[in-house]
Design a protein around this motif. Sequence first.
Motif, PDB file in Angstrom:
ATOM      1  N   LYS A   7       4.088  13.565   2.171  1.00 41.08           N
ATOM      2  CA  LYS A   7       4.760  12.519   2.931  1.00 41.08           C
ATOM      3  C   LYS A   7       4.407  11.186   2.275  1.00 41.08           C
ATOM      4  CE  LYS A   7       4.312  10.231   7.364  1.00 41.08           C
ATOM      5  NZ  LYS A   7       3.584  10.278   8.637  1.00 41.08           N
ATOM      6  N   VAL A   8       5.400  10.336   2.071  1.00 43.01           N
ATOM      7  CA  VAL A   8       5.214   9.043   1.417  1.00 43.01           C
ATOM      8  C   VAL A   8       5.461   7.932   2.429  1.00 43.01           C
ATOM      9  CG1 VAL A   8       6.124   7.487  -0.356  1.00 43.01           C
ATOM     10  CG2 VAL A   8       5.988   9.948  -0.809  1.00 43.01           C
ATOM     11  N   THR A   9       4.517   7.005   2.503  1.00 42.02           N
ATOM     12  CA  THR A   9       4.691   5.809   3.323  1.00 42.02           C
ATOM     13  C   THR A   9       4.174   4.616   2.531  1.00 42.02           C
ATOM     14  OG1 THR A   9       4.220   7.119   5.307  1.00 42.02           O
ATOM     15  CG2 THR A   9       4.234   4.732   5.561  1.00 42.02           C
ATOM     16  N   CYS A  10       4.990   3.589   2.420  1.00 45.19           N
ATOM     17  CA  CYS A  10       4.560   2.340   1.795  1.00 45.19           C
ATOM     18  C   CYS A  10       4.718   1.234   2.830  1.00 45.19           C
ATOM     19  CB  CYS A  10       5.397   1.998   0.574  1.00 45.19           C
ATOM     20  SG  CYS A  10       5.238   3.172  -0.775  1.00 45.19           S
ATOM     21  N   TYR A  11       3.713   0.388   2.911  1.00 41.77           N
ATOM     22  CA  TYR A  11       3.771  -0.715   3.872  1.00 41.77           C
ATOM     23  C   TYR A  11       3.199  -1.970   3.245  1.00 41.77           C
ATOM     24  CZ  TYR A  11      -0.867   1.307   4.722  1.00 41.77           C
ATOM     25  OH  TYR A  11      -2.127   1.833   4.564  1.00 41.77           O
ATOM     26  N   ASN A  12       3.621  -3.112   3.824  1.00 44.12           N
ATOM     27  CA  ASN A  12       3.161  -4.387   3.288  1.00 44.12           C
ATOM     28  C   ASN A  12       1.910  -4.858   4.017  1.00 44.12           C
ATOM     29  OD1 ASN A  12       4.087  -5.496   5.713  1.00 44.12           O
ATOM     30  ND2 ASN A  12       5.965  -6.300   4.818  1.00 44.12           N
ATOM     31  N   GLU A  13       1.432  -6.039   3.651  1.00 44.88           N
ATOM     32  CA  GLU A  13       0.157  -6.531   4.166  1.00 44.88           C
ATOM     33  C   GLU A  13       0.150  -6.787   5.670  1.00 44.88           C
ATOM     34  OE1 GLU A  13       2.470 -10.102   2.689  1.00 44.88           O
ATOM     35  OE2 GLU A  13       2.058  -8.121   1.922  1.00 44.88           O
ATOM     36  N   VAL A  14       1.315  -6.910   6.292  1.00 45.25           N
ATOM     37  CA  VAL A  14       1.348  -7.090   7.748  1.00 45.25           C
ATOM     38  C   VAL A  14       1.629  -5.781   8.480  1.00 45.25           C
ATOM     39  CG1 VAL A  14       1.915  -9.550   7.660  1.00 45.25           C
ATOM     40  CG2 VAL A  14       3.760  -7.868   7.735  1.00 45.25           C
ATOM     41  N   GLY A  15       1.673  -4.668   7.727  1.00 46.77           N
ATOM     42  CA  GLY A  15       1.829  -3.353   8.340  1.00 46.77           C
ATOM     43  C   GLY A  15       3.256  -2.881   8.508  1.00 46.77           C
ATOM     44  N   ASN A  16       4.234  -3.630   8.011  1.00 46.27           N
ATOM     45  CA  ASN A  16       5.625  -3.187   8.098  1.00 46.27           C
ATOM     46  C   ASN A  16       5.896  -2.095   7.070  1.00 46.27           C
ATOM     47  OD1 ASN A  16       6.264  -5.100  10.074  1.00 46.27           O
ATOM     48  ND2 ASN A  16       6.834  -6.623   8.546  1.00 46.27           N
ATOM     49  N   GLU A  17       6.487  -0.982   7.533  1.00 47.44           N
ATOM     50  CA  GLU A  17       6.896   0.069   6.601  1.00 47.44           C
ATOM     51  C   GLU A  17       8.030  -0.456   5.739  1.00 47.44           C
ATOM     52  OE1 GLU A  17       6.034   4.408   8.569  1.00 47.44           O
ATOM     53  OE2 GLU A  17       8.016   3.561   8.780  1.00 47.44           O
ATOM     54  N   THR A  31       0.850  -1.178   0.000  1.00 54.06           N
ATOM     55  CA  THR A  31       0.000   0.000   0.000  1.00 54.06           C
ATOM     56  C   THR A  31       0.890   1.233   0.000  1.00 54.06           C
ATOM     57  OG1 THR A  31      -1.720  -1.149   1.236  1.00 54.06           O
ATOM     58  CG2 THR A  31      -1.820   1.263   1.225  1.00 54.06           C
ATOM     59  N   ALA A  32       0.689   2.110  -0.972  1.00 56.86           N
ATOM     60  CA  ALA A  32       1.383   3.404  -1.011  1.00 56.86           C
ATOM     61  C   ALA A  32       0.401   4.457  -0.514  1.00 56.86           C
ATOM     62  CB  ALA A  32       1.842   3.726  -2.425  1.00 56.86           C
ATOM     63  N   GLU A  33       0.821   5.183   0.510  1.00 54.79           N
ATOM     64  CA  GLU A  33      -0.017   6.224   1.108  1.00 54.79           C
ATOM     65  C   GLU A  33       0.715   7.542   1.015  1.00 54.79           C
ATOM     66  OE1 GLU A  33      -2.235   5.698   4.973  1.00 54.79           O
ATOM     67  OE2 GLU A  33      -0.645   7.084   5.602  1.00 54.79           O
ATOM     68  N   LEU A  34       0.054   8.551   0.476  1.00 57.07           N
ATOM     69  CA  LEU A  34       0.621   9.886   0.386  1.00 57.07           C
ATOM     70  C   LEU A  34      -0.258  10.853   1.150  1.00 57.07           C
ATOM     71  CD1 LEU A  34       1.943   8.345  -2.034  1.00 57.07           C
ATOM     72  CD2 LEU A  34       2.204  10.571  -3.079  1.00 57.07           C
ATOM     73  N   GLU A  35       0.389  11.707   1.932  1.00 53.18           N
ATOM     74  CA  GLU A  35      -0.314  12.713   2.725  1.00 53.18           C
ATOM     75  C   GLU A  35       0.283  14.076   2.437  1.00 53.18           C
ATOM     76  OE1 GLU A  35      -1.095  14.003   7.382  1.00 53.18           O
ATOM     77  OE2 GLU A  35      -0.045  12.142   6.946  1.00 53.18           O
ATOM     78  N   ILE A  36      -0.557  15.031   2.125  1.00 52.69           N
ATOM     79  CA  ILE A  36      -0.084  16.398   1.864  1.00 52.69           C
ATOM     80  C   ILE A  36       0.388  17.015   3.174  1.00 52.69           C
ATOM     81  CG2 ILE A  36      -0.741  18.724   1.133  1.00 52.69           C
ATOM     82  CD1 ILE A  36      -2.638  17.423  -0.870  1.00 52.69           C
ATOM     83  N   ILE A  37       1.640  17.497   3.161  1.00 50.32           N
ATOM     84  CA  ILE A  37       2.195  18.126   4.357  1.00 50.32           C
ATOM     85  C   ILE A  37       2.519  19.607   4.148  1.00 50.32           C
ATOM     86  CG2 ILE A  37       3.037  15.992   5.391  1.00 50.32           C
ATOM     87  CD1 ILE A  37       5.847  16.692   4.337  1.00 50.32           C
ATOM     88  N   ASP A  38       2.521  20.068   2.879  1.00 46.46           N
ATOM     89  CA  ASP A  38       2.763  21.480   2.612  1.00 46.46           C
ATOM     90  C   ASP A  38       2.207  21.833   1.230  1.00 46.46           C
ATOM     91  OD1 ASP A  38       3.971  24.057   3.400  1.00 46.46           O
ATOM     92  OD2 ASP A  38       5.254  23.723   1.656  1.00 46.46           O
ATOM     93  N   ILE A  39       1.676  23.038   1.122  1.00 48.85           N
ATOM     94  CA  ILE A  39       1.165  23.551  -0.144  1.00 48.85           C
ATOM     95  C   ILE A  39       1.723  24.954  -0.342  1.00 48.85           C
ATOM     96  CG2 ILE A  39      -0.894  24.228  -1.458  1.00 48.85           C
ATOM     97  CD1 ILE A  39      -2.463  22.173   0.265  1.00 48.85           C
ATOM     98  N   ASN A  40       2.391  25.173  -1.470  1.00 47.54           N
ATOM     99  CA  ASN A  40       2.909  26.485  -1.827  1.00 47.54           C
ATOM    100  C   ASN A  40       2.127  26.953  -3.055  1.00 47.54           C
ATOM    101  OD1 ASN A  40       4.397  28.620  -3.010  1.00 47.54           O
ATOM    102  ND2 ASN A  40       6.242  27.942  -1.942  1.00 47.54           N
TER     103      ASN A  40
END
Length: 140
Positions: free
Chosen positions: A115-125, A97-106
């Motif tokens: 911010k980018v976070t990818c994790y597998n099916e057991v929740g490990n980053e 799962t690739a999750e992106l969260e906006i942390i700044d807007i110019n």
Amino acid sequence: MVYTIEELFIGQIARLQRTFSEADVRACNELTKDYSPVYRPSEENWENYYHQPIVPGLLTEGLINQVISDKLPGSACILLQKELIFYHPVFVGDVITAELEIIDINIERNWVTQKVTCYNEVGNEVIKGQAVIFLLSNKN
């Protein structure tokens, strides 16, 4: 949905999920000409590297790019910067799962930092970092 920069907000999140197959890895190997033995289950010595074949980092990065182009913002943009740390290998068959969260807007520059976070099916980053994109237009 396609967002303009004015419709984006800090804290906004988008995700996509994908399972990478051996066929995906072979296609990536052919395109990049990267034939490292860590990607090939048929190699006799691959077990010396990991307990199973790994997915090239480029494929997981592609999932991150897909979140940007399909979901957040989902509009025409150019990747300006991407900084990633690969914490754990992604193995063939893992659900990522690739999750992106906006942390700044110019708004003046039409830049969005995510911010980018990818994790597998057991929740490990497996990957963490950030991306900065330039939105090409403020119009739908």
